[in-house]
Motif scaffolding. Structure first.
Motif, PDB file in Angstrom:
ATOM      1  N   ILE A   1      24.089  20.277   2.842  1.00  0.00           N
ATOM      2  CA  ILE A   1      24.925  19.261   3.483  1.00  0.00           C
ATOM      3  C   ILE A   1      25.305  18.220   2.439  1.00  0.00           C
ATOM      4  O   ILE A   1      24.562  17.997   1.483  1.00  0.00           O
ATOM      5  CB  ILE A   1      24.226  18.609   4.699  1.00  0.00           C
ATOM      6  CG1 ILE A   1      22.855  18.071   4.318  1.00  0.00           C
ATOM      7  CG2 ILE A   1      24.136  19.572   5.853  1.00  0.00           C
ATOM      8  CD1 ILE A   1      22.145  17.345   5.420  1.00  0.00           C
ATOM      9  N   THR A   2      26.465  17.615   2.598  1.00  0.00           N
ATOM     10  CA  THR A   2      26.985  16.719   1.566  1.00  0.00           C
ATOM     11  C   THR A   2      27.578  15.463   2.186  1.00  0.00           C
ATOM     12  O   THR A   2      27.791  15.401   3.388  1.00  0.00           O
ATOM     13  CB  THR A   2      28.103  17.411   0.761  1.00  0.00           C
ATOM     14  OG1 THR A   2      29.257  17.568   1.591  1.00  0.00           O
ATOM     15  CG2 THR A   2      27.672  18.752   0.242  1.00  0.00           C
ATOM     16  N   TRP A   3      27.852  14.488   1.349  1.00  0.00           N
ATOM     17  CA  TRP A   3      28.714  13.386   1.746  1.00  0.00           C
ATOM     18  C   TRP A   3      29.971  13.516   0.916  1.00  0.00           C
ATOM     19  O   TRP A   3      29.972  14.186  -0.117  1.00  0.00           O
ATOM     20  CB  TRP A   3      28.022  12.035   1.618  1.00  0.00           C
ATOM     21  CG  TRP A   3      27.845  11.463   0.247  1.00  0.00           C
ATOM     22  CD1 TRP A   3      28.658  10.584  -0.385  1.00  0.00           C
ATOM     23  CD2 TRP A   3      26.757  11.708  -0.657  1.00  0.00           C
ATOM     24  NE1 TRP A   3      28.154  10.250  -1.619  1.00  0.00           N
ATOM     25  CE2 TRP A   3      26.985  10.939  -1.816  1.00  0.00           C
ATOM     26  CE3 TRP A   3      25.624  12.499  -0.607  1.00  0.00           C
ATOM     27  CZ2 TRP A   3      26.130  10.932  -2.897  1.00  0.00           C
ATOM     28  CZ3 TRP A   3      24.769  12.505  -1.687  1.00  0.00           C
ATOM     29  CH2 TRP A   3      25.021  11.726  -2.799  1.00  0.00           C
ATOM     30  N   VAL A   4      31.056  12.960   1.380  1.00  0.00           N
ATOM     31  CA  VAL A   4      32.336  13.122   0.698  1.00  0.00           C
ATOM     32  C   VAL A   4      32.946  11.765   0.363  1.00  0.00           C
ATOM     33  O   VAL A   4      32.627  10.762   0.987  1.00  0.00           O
ATOM     34  CB  VAL A   4      33.340  13.943   1.542  1.00  0.00           C
ATOM     35  CG1 VAL A   4      32.879  15.373   1.686  1.00  0.00           C
ATOM     36  CG2 VAL A   4      33.556  13.306   2.900  1.00  0.00           C
ATOM     37  N   GLY A   5      33.811  11.780  -0.626  1.00  0.00           N
ATOM     38  CA  GLY A   5      34.542  10.591  -1.026  1.00  0.00           C
ATOM     39  C   GLY A   5      35.911  10.993  -1.527  1.00  0.00           C
ATOM     40  O   GLY A   5      36.176  12.167  -1.779  1.00  0.00           O
ATOM     41  N   THR A   6      36.794  10.043  -1.670  1.00  0.00           N
ATOM     42  CA  THR A   6      38.122  10.275  -2.224  1.00  0.00           C
ATOM     43  C   THR A   6      38.264   9.393  -3.449  1.00  0.00           C
ATOM     44  O   THR A   6      38.158   8.173  -3.349  1.00  0.00           O
ATOM     45  CB  THR A   6      39.215   9.942  -1.194  1.00  0.00           C
ATOM     46  OG1 THR A   6      38.961  10.693  -0.012  1.00  0.00           O
ATOM     47  CG2 THR A   6      40.584  10.302  -1.722  1.00  0.00           C
ATOM     48  N   CYS A   7      38.491  10.009  -4.610  1.00  0.00           N
ATOM     49  CA  CYS A   7      38.557   9.286  -5.874  1.00  0.00           C
ATOM     50  C   CYS A   7      39.907   9.515  -6.554  1.00  0.00           C
ATOM     51  O   CYS A   7      40.466  10.605  -6.481  1.00  0.00           O
ATOM     52  CB  CYS A   7      37.449   9.751  -6.812  1.00  0.00           C
ATOM     53  SG  CYS A   7      35.771   9.562  -6.166  1.00  0.00           S
ATOM     54  N   ARG A   8      40.386   8.482  -7.233  1.00  0.00           N
ATOM     55  CA  ARG A   8      41.643   8.571  -7.981  1.00  0.00           C
ATOM     56  C   ARG A   8      41.354   9.038  -9.402  1.00  0.00           C
ATOM     57  O   ARG A   8      40.547   8.456 -10.103  1.00  0.00           O
ATOM     58  CB  ARG A   8      42.350   7.226  -8.024  1.00  0.00           C
ATOM     59  CG  ARG A   8      43.659   7.256  -8.831  1.00  0.00           C
ATOM     60  CD  ARG A   8      44.420   5.964  -8.761  1.00  0.00           C
ATOM     61  NE  ARG A   8      44.923   5.678  -7.442  1.00  0.00           N
ATOM     62  CZ  ARG A   8      46.026   6.237  -6.901  1.00  0.00           C
ATOM     63  NH1 ARG A   8      46.690   7.120  -7.580  1.00  0.00           N
ATOM     64  NH2 ARG A   8      46.419   5.900  -5.698  1.00  0.00           N
ATOM     65  N   ASN A   9      42.045  10.117  -9.803  1.00  0.00           N
ATOM     66  CA  ASN A   9      41.923  10.651 -11.153  1.00  0.00           C
ATOM     67  C   ASN A   9      42.910   9.914 -12.050  1.00  0.00           C
ATOM     68  O   ASN A   9      44.117   9.993 -11.839  1.00  0.00           O
ATOM     69  CB  ASN A   9      42.229  12.152 -11.141  1.00  0.00           C
ATOM     70  CG  ASN A   9      42.042  12.804 -12.490  1.00  0.00           C
ATOM     71  OD1 ASN A   9      41.877  12.126 -13.504  1.00  0.00           O
ATOM     72  ND2 ASN A   9      42.061  14.120 -12.492  1.00  0.00           N
TER      73      ASN A   9
ATOM     74  N   ARG B   1      46.446  11.067  -9.138  1.00  0.00           N
ATOM     75  CA  ARG B   1      46.316  11.619  -7.779  1.00  0.00           C
ATOM     76  C   ARG B   1      44.919  11.357  -7.223  1.00  0.00           C
ATOM     77  O   ARG B   1      43.958  11.170  -7.960  1.00  0.00           O
ATOM     78  CB  ARG B   1      46.582  13.118  -7.794  1.00  0.00           C
ATOM     79  CG  ARG B   1      48.014  13.460  -8.175  1.00  0.00           C
ATOM     80  CD  ARG B   1      48.251  14.947  -8.185  1.00  0.00           C
ATOM     81  NE  ARG B   1      48.176  15.461  -6.822  1.00  0.00           N
ATOM     82  CZ  ARG B   1      48.137  16.752  -6.525  1.00  0.00           C
ATOM     83  NH1 ARG B   1      48.175  17.655  -7.475  1.00  0.00           N
ATOM     84  NH2 ARG B   1      48.061  17.141  -5.276  1.00  0.00           N
ATOM     85  N   GLU B   2      44.840  11.357  -5.903  1.00  0.00           N
ATOM     86  CA  GLU B   2      43.551  11.222  -5.206  1.00  0.00           C
ATOM     87  C   GLU B   2      42.978  12.619  -4.948  1.00  0.00           C
ATOM     88  O   GLU B   2      43.727  13.535  -4.565  1.00  0.00           O
ATOM     89  CB  GLU B   2      43.747  10.501  -3.866  1.00  0.00           C
ATOM     90  CG  GLU B   2      44.289   9.104  -3.992  1.00  0.00           C
ATOM     91  CD  GLU B   2      43.199   8.070  -4.103  1.00  0.00           C
ATOM     92  OE1 GLU B   2      42.071   8.323  -3.663  1.00  0.00           O
ATOM     93  OE2 GLU B   2      43.494   6.991  -4.630  1.00  0.00           O
ATOM     94  N   TYR B   3      41.670  12.776  -5.136  1.00  0.00           N
ATOM     95  CA  TYR B   3      40.997  14.047  -4.894  1.00  0.00           C
ATOM     96  C   TYR B   3      39.802  13.820  -3.971  1.00  0.00           C
ATOM     97  O   TYR B   3      39.124  12.806  -4.050  1.00  0.00           O
ATOM     98  CB  TYR B   3      40.504  14.665  -6.205  1.00  0.00           C
ATOM     99  CG  TYR B   3      41.632  15.188  -7.070  1.00  0.00           C
ATOM    100  CD1 TYR B   3      42.088  16.495  -6.935  1.00  0.00           C
ATOM    101  CD2 TYR B   3      42.244  14.366  -7.998  1.00  0.00           C
ATOM    102  CE1 TYR B   3      43.130  16.961  -7.717  1.00  0.00           C
ATOM    103  CE2 TYR B   3      43.284  14.828  -8.788  1.00  0.00           C
ATOM    104  CZ  TYR B   3      43.724  16.129  -8.643  1.00  0.00           C
ATOM    105  OH  TYR B   3      44.759  16.583  -9.416  1.00  0.00           O
ATOM    106  N   VAL B   4      39.534  14.809  -3.104  1.00  0.00           N
ATOM    107  CA  VAL B   4      38.358  14.780  -2.236  1.00  0.00           C
ATOM    108  C   VAL B   4      37.192  15.337  -3.052  1.00  0.00           C
ATOM    109  O   VAL B   4      37.268  16.428  -3.610  1.00  0.00           O
ATOM    110  CB  VAL B   4      38.580  15.616  -0.959  1.00  0.00           C
ATOM    111  CG1 VAL B   4      37.318  15.623  -0.110  1.00  0.00           C
ATOM    112  CG2 VAL B   4      39.760  15.084  -0.173  1.00  0.00           C
ATOM    113  N   ILE B   5      36.138  14.544  -3.122  1.00  0.00           N
ATOM    114  CA  ILE B   5      34.953  14.902  -3.903  1.00  0.00           C
ATOM    115  C   ILE B   5      33.788  15.136  -2.946  1.00  0.00           C
ATOM    116  O   ILE B   5      33.526  14.338  -2.049  1.00  0.00           O
ATOM    117  CB  ILE B   5      34.572  13.772  -4.891  1.00  0.00           C
ATOM    118  CG1 ILE B   5      35.762  13.334  -5.721  1.00  0.00           C
ATOM    119  CG2 ILE B   5      33.398  14.193  -5.762  1.00  0.00           C
ATOM    120  CD1 ILE B   5      36.309  14.356  -6.660  1.00  0.00           C
TER     121      ILE B   5
END
Length: 171
Positions: free
Chosen positions: A96-104, A109-113
């Motif tokens: 199981i994970t947690w997710v974040g959205t980070c700008r490269n 662009r924004e990516y889901v991590i």
């Protein structure tokens, strides 16, 4: 009245004396909340890298300032014998994970991590990184980095380090 009716009446009166409406409703609410836990929006399964073109990489993966680590909390696997997307030898990623959205910064662009904890060995102890950008309180667990995510692993719930796997571009 039959004997069965008297027994039922006696049990109902005894329950009414020892249980208030509030405690009954509290127990009912707790049971409903516990039953709904599996419905929370948490990504289950192994973190896999995205298919197709990978994002351009810029920066040092052993630094807290690396672009993928915008919502990470823990030791960086890239400093502990692994990489940004693979666990060190002797550990396994949490299911199981947690997710974040980070700008490269390389492409803007924004990516889901997906942040996976690697589990099985004691804490790495190197490159601790706590970045709480867009972190939510624990009552929204899918985006909270303050939990021990090592539950459900074959090797046990001992935390070692955290991964930052790119799942895809944010739409």
């Amino acid at each position: 009245m039959t004997r069965l009716d008297r027994i039922a009446e006696h049990m109902a009166r005894k329950a009414a004396k020892s249980t208030s409406r509030r405690s009954f409703l509290a127990k009912l609410g707790f049971g409903a909340a516990a039953a709904s836990l599996p419905l929370l929006p948490v990504r289950r399964g192994r973190a896999e890298t995205i298919q197709g073109p990978q994002p351009q990489e810029k920066g040092n993966p052993e630094s807290c300032d690396y672009w993928r680590y915008c919502a990470i909390d823990g030791y960086l696997c890239s400093c502990c014998g692994g990489s940004t997307s693979s666990c060190p030898p002797g550990t396994e990623p949490s299911p199981i994970t947690w997710v974040g959205t980070c700008r490269n910064p390389a492409d803007g662009r924004e990516y889901v991590i997906s942040y996976n904890d690697c589990c099985g060995k004691s804490s790495c102890g190197r490159c601790v990184c706590t970045r709480n950008e867009r972190d939510t309180p624990i009552y929204a667990p899918s985006t909270s980095n303050d939990l021990d995510w090592c539950l459900g692993t074959q090797v046990g719930a001992v935390y070692n380090c955290s991964l930052a796997v790119v799942l895809g571009a944010a739409e």
